[in-house]
Scaffold this active site. Structure first.
Site, PDB file in Angstrom:
ATOM      1  N   SER A 256       0.849  -1.186   0.000  1.00 18.79           N
ATOM      2  CA  SER A 256       0.000   0.000   0.000  1.00 18.79           C
ATOM      3  C   SER A 256       0.883   1.233   0.000  1.00 18.79           C
ATOM      4  CB  SER A 256      -0.879   0.006   1.247  1.00 18.79           C
ATOM      5  OG  SER A 256      -0.080   0.293   2.372  1.00 18.79           O
ATOM      6  N   LYS A 257       0.253   2.398   0.035  1.00 18.97           N
ATOM      7  CA  LYS A 257       1.005   3.664  -0.019  1.00 18.97           C
ATOM      8  C   LYS A 257       2.071   3.749   1.071  1.00 18.97           C
ATOM      9  CE  LYS A 257      -1.788   6.580  -2.795  1.00 18.97           C
ATOM     10  NZ  LYS A 257      -3.212   6.205  -2.714  1.00 18.97           N
TER      11      LYS A 257
END
Ligand code: GLU
Length: 484
Positions: A256-257
């Site tokens: 994810s980010k």
């Protein structure tokens, strides 16, 4: 035998992620290995979140990566005979099949409101029952349906899920997977605004576009039973399925980010090379026979088979990507690398300094930094030392205190000619070492420290040539003034 045909079917709701790029790549590799075709379809039925800019960006990213397709949405239009290839342009096609299921009693109108469905969910939750649609509208009489339609209520359409059935898929990556139909309530296939849901549209498209193999992310495995029910209800032959595993960050959590850059564009902007990402992504869950990790697209295509795709999650290892990128940077000629670095330099505070260099000295600069780069954007980190006044680091100051330093600096100063090749500068320093009868380090270190203010960094002969004689003398004089 039916020709192999695969598809990549992104939803244009954001930039192309690493996971999406990997799915596209595996489809491309699989089809290319077999001499099959690839379709590019845009799944844009989520009207709120889909954007044409994202579609363009995804296509652009795939082109950049080196993925080609035979049919579908492309830059500047569409190609192929099974279009349109954008789902919002295929709504009429889907409605025909929705109607077919309605006519056959395999689907029905559902007039439940959001509030009613929510209440039903809450009740099921409270009583600990499995959450699924109760089937409330499944037995409405024709008259009840007519009344509601006449009252202007827009129904959604639900698929009547067969009871007590077990669906089995021999997934080409995961092996045999089975699902019980009773785990699923009757599900919506078209919303009240007439837009079909993903699970419906995907089946119709895959059939009409002649897809033989559906290769996609593992997160879609849970959608597969619904799709299979629809294949059976519509009397369609199913394609083969292959669900490729998740990509995890180094901490083994879903990528994810938090893990840094997740979209392909971000890597492109940082200056990772497309061929490096192609190579790296191919190895993300697939392993070739043998130890070699730097493989050309042709070698990867030649070796790519689904039986070497891992069932377990792939871990995104940035260090490995960095290493792979460096291997590809090494293969670039001075000129190629120089051209690739130019945009980064021109956009930086060093633009004017770079502009002043002639081609020869620009080439030297490229060679000076080449081995220090992980990706192209790193280049600006190494420019201060070439183009700004030397800032003396602590170690450099110490090196300048050593015995004999002054003699080295003076001699360099007195004998320095104008060089025309780095090799001449190297020979000149070697000759100094010989003449002074000291260790090479005792010449290199003071010179490097005095000229650049640092004890590390690109090789000294490059500096000397890029600066030229006058600038070297100026720097040496400044260092001499400082230590005397
Ligand atoms: N549109 C889906 C997605 O972007 C792909 C679904 C599929 O490959 O079946 O996740």
């Amino acid at each position: 035998m039916k020709k192999c045909k695969v598809r990549f079917a992104p939803s244009p709701t954001g930039p192309l992620h690493i996971g999406g790029a990997r799915s596209a790549l595996f489809n491309y590799l699989f089809a290319s290995h077999q001499g099959g075709d690839m379709v590019m379809r845009i799944e844009d039925t989520d009207l709120d979140r889909s954007r044409r800019e994202y579609e363009d960006e995804i296509i652009e990213s795939l082109h950049w990566l080196g993925i080609k397709w035979d049919e579908g949405v492309a830059q500047g239009g569409e190609k192929g005979e099974n279009g349109p290839y954008r789902q919002t342009e295929r709504l009429e096609i889907y409605l025909q099949y929705v109607q077919q299921l309605l006519d056959q009693g395999m689907a029905y109108y559902c007039f439940c409101t959001q509030e009613e469905l929510e209440m039903e969910r809450q009740e099921q939750l409270a009583s600990g029952k499995m959450q699924r649609y109760s089937g409330k509208c499944s037995e409405l009489s024709d008259q009840e349906i007519e009344e509601r339609l006449a009252a202007g209520i827009k129904p959604s359409i639900r698929f009547r899920v067969p009871q007590n059935k077990i669906y089995v898929v021999d997934d080409l990556v995961r092996g045999r997977v089975s699902f019980e139909s009773d785990n699923s309530g009757d599900f919506i296939i078209a919303k009240s605004d007439g837009i079909p849901v993903y699970n419906f549209a995907v089946v119709i498209d895959d059939v009409l576009m002649g897809i033989s193999h559906v290769i996609r992310a593992e997160e879609h495995l849970s959608n597969t039973p619904r799709q299979i029910m629809l294949y059976e209800a519509l009397n369609f032959a199913r394609p083969e399925f292959a669900h490729i595993s998740l990509i995890l960050g180094a901490d083994r959590q879903k990528m994810s980010k938090r893990h840094g850059a997740t979209s392909l564009v971000q890597y492109r902007e940082k200056g990772y090379l497309p061929e490096a990402l192609f190579n790296f992504l191919a190895l993300l869950g697939w392993s070739p026979q043998g130890e070699e990790e730097i493989l050309s697209p042709e070698e990867i295509i030649k070796n790519f088979t689904l039986d070497r795709v891992a069932k377990s999650p792939a871990v995104f290892d940035l260090d490995k990507l960095n290493w792979v990128n460096q291997q590809y940077l090494k293969k670039k000629s001075t000129e190629e690398l120089g051209d690739m670095l130019k945009p980064y330099l021109s956009a930086s505070e060093y633009a004017a300094d770079i502009e002043r260099l002639d081609d020869f000295r620009y080439g030297l600069l490229v060679e000076a930094v080449r081995d220090h780069l992980v990706c192209l954007s790193d280049v600006t980190q190494y420019m201060d030392v070439f183009f700004r006044e030397a800032v003396y680091e602590e170690e450099a100051l110490q090196a300048l205190q050593e015995e004999g330093v002054m003699t080295v600096l003076q001699q360099f100063r007195d004998e320095l000619p104008q060089f025309s090749e780095p090799a001449e500068a190297k020979d000149f320093i070697k000759a100094m070492v010989k003449k002074l009868k000291v260790k090479p380090k005792n010449v290199y270190m003071p010179l490097r420290s005095a000229l650049s203010g640092q004890t590390h960094g690109p090789e000294l002969p490059f500096f000397i040539l890029i600066w030229g004689r006058e600038e070297c003398l100026r720097r040496i004089d400044k260092a001499i003034a400082r230590i005397s």
